[in-house]
Design a protein around this motif. Structure first.
Motif, PDB file in Angstrom:
ATOM      1  N   ALA A  53      -9.698  22.638 -24.128  1.00 48.33           N
ATOM      2  CA  ALA A  53     -11.045  23.196 -23.973  1.00 48.33           C
ATOM      3  C   ALA A  53     -12.063  22.089 -23.723  1.00 48.33           C
ATOM      4  N   LEU A 103     -14.423  21.814 -20.483  1.00 50.01           N
ATOM      5  CA  LEU A 103     -15.888  21.705 -20.592  1.00 50.01           C
ATOM      6  C   LEU A 103     -16.377  20.450 -19.876  1.00 50.01           C
ATOM      7  N   GLN A 156     -23.602  20.530 -22.442  1.00 48.10           N
ATOM      8  CA  GLN A 156     -22.203  20.899 -22.249  1.00 48.10           C
ATOM      9  C   GLN A 156     -21.315  19.660 -22.369  1.00 48.10           C
ATOM     10  N   PHE A 171     -14.329  24.707 -33.144  1.00 42.02           N
ATOM     11  CA  PHE A 171     -13.852  25.102 -31.816  1.00 42.02           C
ATOM     12  C   PHE A 171     -14.565  26.366 -31.338  1.00 42.02           C
ATOM     13  N   TYR A 172     -14.553  27.405 -32.160  1.00 41.71           N
ATOM     14  CA  TYR A 172     -15.154  28.674 -31.749  1.00 41.71           C
ATOM     15  C   TYR A 172     -16.681  28.597 -31.679  1.00 41.71           C
ATOM     16  N   LEU A 232     -17.469  26.568 -28.419  1.00 43.12           N
ATOM     17  CA  LEU A 232     -17.209  27.309 -27.176  1.00 43.12           C
ATOM     18  C   LEU A 232     -18.235  28.410 -26.942  1.00 43.12           C
TER      19      LEU A 232
END
Length: 132
Positions: free
Chosen positions: A8, A12, A46, A71-72, A75
């Motif tokens: 991820a 990104l 970002q 992580f969540y 994101l």
């Protein structure tokens, strides 16, 4: 979990570079200087959070539960924060009025702040364990 976080982070980072190049070269003649600066803010945040996830996914200092939460939060936060900024900056170029959903920008920012708070709390626990 680490592999998912690192993948991820890489995505990104890649999309941040692509969006930055698109802003600098593709949007320069189409939007105002102020809108371009706004767009660049989305790109910058970002990338900051891509690097943050690279650290999170590669360090053994953070618990698995904390990594999952970060992580969540990152994101979803990047999607809401940077995504809405991209939309708002390019609003004159689209048929959709992104100003109607501008309220999601601070929600995304809050999620990013929370992710940093979560890692801070995890580090405090490590410190107190080592002091005992």
């Amino acid at each position: 979990m680490n592999n998912k976080i690192l993948i991820a982070a890489s995505l990104l980072g890649i999309t941040s570079v692509i969006m930055g190049a698109f802003g600098a070269h593709g949007l320069k003649a189409s939007i105002s200087v102020e809108s371009l600066q706004t767009f660049e803010t989305g790109v910058r945040y970002q990338m900051y959070h891509a690097l943050f996830l690279l650290f999170v996914g590669s360090t053994p200092l953070i618990s698995k539960k904390t990594k999952r939460l970060i992580f969540y939060f990152v994101l979803i936060g990047v999607f809401l924060f940077s995504g809405s900024i991209y939309g708002l900056a390019t609003n004159p170029l689209t048929a959709f009025n992104f100003k109607t959903i501008a309220f999601i920008t601070p929600i995304g920012g809050l999620l990013l702040i929370i992710s940093w708070g979560i890692i801070f709390m995890d580090f405090l626990k490590i410190k107190s364990k080592n002091d005992n």
